[in-house]
Design an enzyme around this catalytic site. Sequence first.
Site, PDB file in Angstrom:
ATOM      1  N   GLU A   1       0.832  -1.212   0.000  1.00  0.00           N
ATOM      2  CA  GLU A   1       0.000   0.000   0.000  1.00  0.00           C
ATOM      3  C   GLU A   1       0.859   1.251   0.000  1.00  0.00           C
ATOM      4  O   GLU A   1       1.894   1.313   0.673  1.00  0.00           O
ATOM      5  CB  GLU A   1      -0.904  -0.018   1.242  1.00  0.00           C
ATOM      6  CG  GLU A   1      -1.829   1.166   1.352  1.00  0.00           C
ATOM      7  CD  GLU A   1      -2.736   1.064   2.583  1.00  0.00           C
ATOM      8  OE1 GLU A   1      -3.185  -0.050   2.928  1.00  0.00           O
ATOM      9  OE2 GLU A   1      -2.987   2.112   3.197  1.00  0.00           O
TER      10      GLU A   1
ATOM     11  N   GLU B   1      -2.587  11.032   2.621  1.00  0.00           N
ATOM     12  CA  GLU B   1      -3.760  11.239   3.470  1.00  0.00           C
ATOM     13  C   GLU B   1      -3.788  12.658   4.032  1.00  0.00           C
ATOM     14  O   GLU B   1      -2.744  13.218   4.374  1.00  0.00           O
ATOM     15  CB  GLU B   1      -3.796  10.214   4.620  1.00  0.00           C
ATOM     16  CG  GLU B   1      -4.321   8.865   4.158  1.00  0.00           C
ATOM     17  CD  GLU B   1      -4.261   7.800   5.245  1.00  0.00           C
ATOM     18  OE1 GLU B   1      -5.240   7.053   5.387  1.00  0.00           O
ATOM     19  OE2 GLU B   1      -3.230   7.703   5.928  1.00  0.00           O
TER      20      GLU B   1
ATOM     21  N   ARG C   1      -7.121   4.028  -5.578  1.00  0.00           N
ATOM     22  CA  ARG C   1      -8.335   4.293  -4.776  1.00  0.00           C
ATOM     23  C   ARG C   1      -8.381   5.749  -4.337  1.00  0.00           C
ATOM     24  O   ARG C   1      -7.363   6.311  -3.928  1.00  0.00           O
ATOM     25  CB  ARG C   1      -8.359   3.389  -3.537  1.00  0.00           C
ATOM     26  CG  ARG C   1      -8.314   1.928  -3.928  1.00  0.00           C
ATOM     27  CD  ARG C   1      -8.283   1.010  -2.733  1.00  0.00           C
ATOM     28  NE  ARG C   1      -8.143  -0.374  -3.216  1.00  0.00           N
ATOM     29  CZ  ARG C   1      -8.452  -1.446  -2.513  1.00  0.00           C
ATOM     30  NH1 ARG C   1      -8.912  -1.323  -1.283  1.00  0.00           N
ATOM     31  NH2 ARG C   1      -8.305  -2.651  -3.036  1.00  0.00           N
TER      32      ARG C   1
ATOM     33  N   THR D   1      -8.895   6.111  16.637  1.00  0.00           N
ATOM     34  CA  THR D   1      -9.114   6.586  15.271  1.00  0.00           C
ATOM     35  C   THR D   1      -9.544   8.049  15.285  1.00  0.00           C
ATOM     36  O   THR D   1      -9.061   8.859  14.477  1.00  0.00           O
ATOM     37  CB  THR D   1     -10.191   5.732  14.576  1.00  0.00           C
ATOM     38  OG1 THR D   1      -9.845   4.366  14.705  1.00  0.00           O
ATOM     39  CG2 THR D   1     -10.297   6.075  13.114  1.00  0.00           C
TER      40      THR D   1
ATOM     41  N   TRP E   1     -13.666   9.671   4.177  1.00  0.00           N
ATOM     42  CA  TRP E   1     -14.405   9.001   5.250  1.00  0.00           C
ATOM     43  C   TRP E   1     -14.246   9.779   6.545  1.00  0.00           C
ATOM     44  O   TRP E   1     -13.346  10.617   6.658  1.00  0.00           O
ATOM     45  CB  TRP E   1     -13.984   7.537   5.405  1.00  0.00           C
ATOM     46  CG  TRP E   1     -12.545   7.319   5.778  1.00  0.00           C
ATOM     47  CD1 TRP E   1     -11.465   7.517   4.955  1.00  0.00           C
ATOM     48  CD2 TRP E   1     -12.029   6.876   7.029  1.00  0.00           C
ATOM     49  NE1 TRP E   1     -10.299   7.216   5.631  1.00  0.00           N
ATOM     50  CE2 TRP E   1     -10.612   6.808   6.904  1.00  0.00           C
ATOM     51  CE3 TRP E   1     -12.595   6.503   8.242  1.00  0.00           C
ATOM     52  CZ2 TRP E   1      -9.767   6.407   7.936  1.00  0.00           C
ATOM     53  CZ3 TRP E   1     -11.754   6.084   9.288  1.00  0.00           C
ATOM     54  CH2 TRP E   1     -10.356   6.042   9.133  1.00  0.00           C
TER      55      TRP E   1
END
Length: 417
Positions: free
Chosen positions: A122, A126, A206, A221, A210
Amino acid sequence: MHSFQATSVALLSLLATAYGQTFTSCNPLEKTDCPPNTALGVANYTIDFSQNTMSDKVWNVTARPINYGDDGAEFTIAQQGQSPTVQSNFFIFFGQVEIIMKPAAGQGIVSSMVLQSMDLDEVDWEFIGGNNSYVETNFFSKGNQTDYGNAIWYPIEDPQNTWHNYTLDWSPEKLDWIIDGNVIRTLKYEDANNGLKFPQTPCDVRLGIWAGGDPKQPQGTIDWAGGETNYDDVPFTMAVKSLRVSDASRGTQYVYGDTSGSWQSIKILNETKPIPLDGNNSASSSQTVSQKWNGLPQTTKYIVIGVVCGVVGLAILVFAFCCIRQRRAGKHERLLEDAKYEKMQGEVMAYRADMNRMRNDRKMMTAASVEHFSPVSPMMGNAGAAFHGQASPMMGGGRSPNQMGYGYAGGRGYQKY
Ligand SMILES: *[C@@H]1O[C@H](CO)[C@@H](O)[C@H](O)[C@H]1NC(C)=O
Ligand SMILES: *[C@@H]1O[C@H](CO)[C@@H](O)[C@H](O)[C@H]1NC(C)=O
Ligand SMILES: *[C@@H]1O[C@H](CO)[C@@H](O)[C@H](O)[C@H]1NC(C)=O
Ligand SMILES: *[C@@H]1O[C@H](CO)[C@@H](O)[C@H](O)[C@H]1NC(C)=O
Ligand SMILES: *[C@@H]1O[C@H](CO)[C@@H](O)[C@H](O)[C@H]1NC(C)=O
Ligand SMILES: *[C@@H]1O[C@H](CO)[C@@H](O)[C@H](O)[C@H]1NC(C)=O
Ligand SMILES: *[C@@H]1O[C@H](CO)[C@@H](O)[C@H](O)[C@H]1NC(C)=O
């Protein structure tokens, strides 16, 4: 984010559903019969989302909705529970991925661009919505989620309101993260645990947004995402203007030759047909109506505007003409009606006049007869005179006027003769 995945199994599965990055439908490290990966296979796949929409042959919208506006493809969280995401149906085996985008604002909102392989290599960009001055770069290898020390944050100027060019340049030797032409980070193969943890298997692309700060997320998180998301602040929109992807290995399919997960084990196949592309690589790309309009050459736009204005103008003219004509026809009809009425009126008047005249005549006649009768004497007188006159010769002899003769003569003289 993965550091926290490591801390909690629940979190791990949550992120798996939100993001898909810990999940693979067939892991080639465990199975040898995984289906081949469809290759992009071209050096320059480009799509400008202000001009074209993603076709579902090329893109899999894994969470809706994705809208198209002036800023291109818009990934919008408009209410709790949304996390619009797409992934490509194609894979690249080294190459470049260039994305012009603006991440979403909003506390706890995560905008991301990810490369991911079937064995969970990956590469990440971000953004945290509450932090408009940093971008996170990250990578993972072979799904090792305990290896959470790879993230590096870099300063960047106002990414939420400024288009920046985020490019990955990926080869078997190194991986570069590039912003607006400046290489901000390089990961060399040998520096990644001697290549063992270097991302090196065919990856899809991708894009998604979210809510890491959703109150339902685990605290770790939420903290990583910069705090709890306030849904009173919706919508949160990540905008992707355009994309360019180059596949360094020009196959039509990529297949894992063994369970090592090493790039040398990957087979490049050419037997199948290439994936039918969209955007600038296809004449049959789909567009929204406004994209179709925007895509027209200026002269065509002028012609279309001219034609439309002409048609509208003509319609107005025709409408006006009809109105006037109708009014004129109305006027004409009214005039006709008036004339008819006048004519009728005239006829009626004439008729009345005739009638009057006739009545008068009759009156006159009546009056005359009355004259004859009522002043019976003159009539009689006349008759009598006439008769008299006549009678005189006749009666000359009958000078002796008797009642009968008189009466008889009077009767005869008036009535029938
Ligand atoms: C790839 O596409 C971009 C954008 O259309 C263009 O500027 C560039 O020249 C192309 N590169 C190659 C190698 O075709
Ligand atoms: C696609 O092609 C059009 C016209 O050739 C060009 O203006 C546009 O920049 C291209 N878009 C991309 C993303 O290469
Ligand atoms: C799209 O993604 C979903 C979820 O990951 C998957 O089940 C489906 O098979 C994919 N469709 C295609 C055409 O790849
Ligand atoms: C943004 O993130 C960077 C890196 O984690 C951090 O140093 C900075 O303080 C953050 N800024 C804000 C406003 O949160
Ligand atoms: C995963 O990463 C951690 C941290 O780098 C490392 O200690 C561990 O050996 C790795 N696991 C595998 C299976 O490579
Ligand atoms: C984006 O950056 C890459 C890497 O520097 C460069 O090759 C590409 O031309 C840039 N794209 C645009 C649209 O400026
Ligand atoms: C497919 O084509 C690529 C590039 O032309 C080549 O490197 C590769 O060896 C070919 N694969 C097969 C199986 O022929």
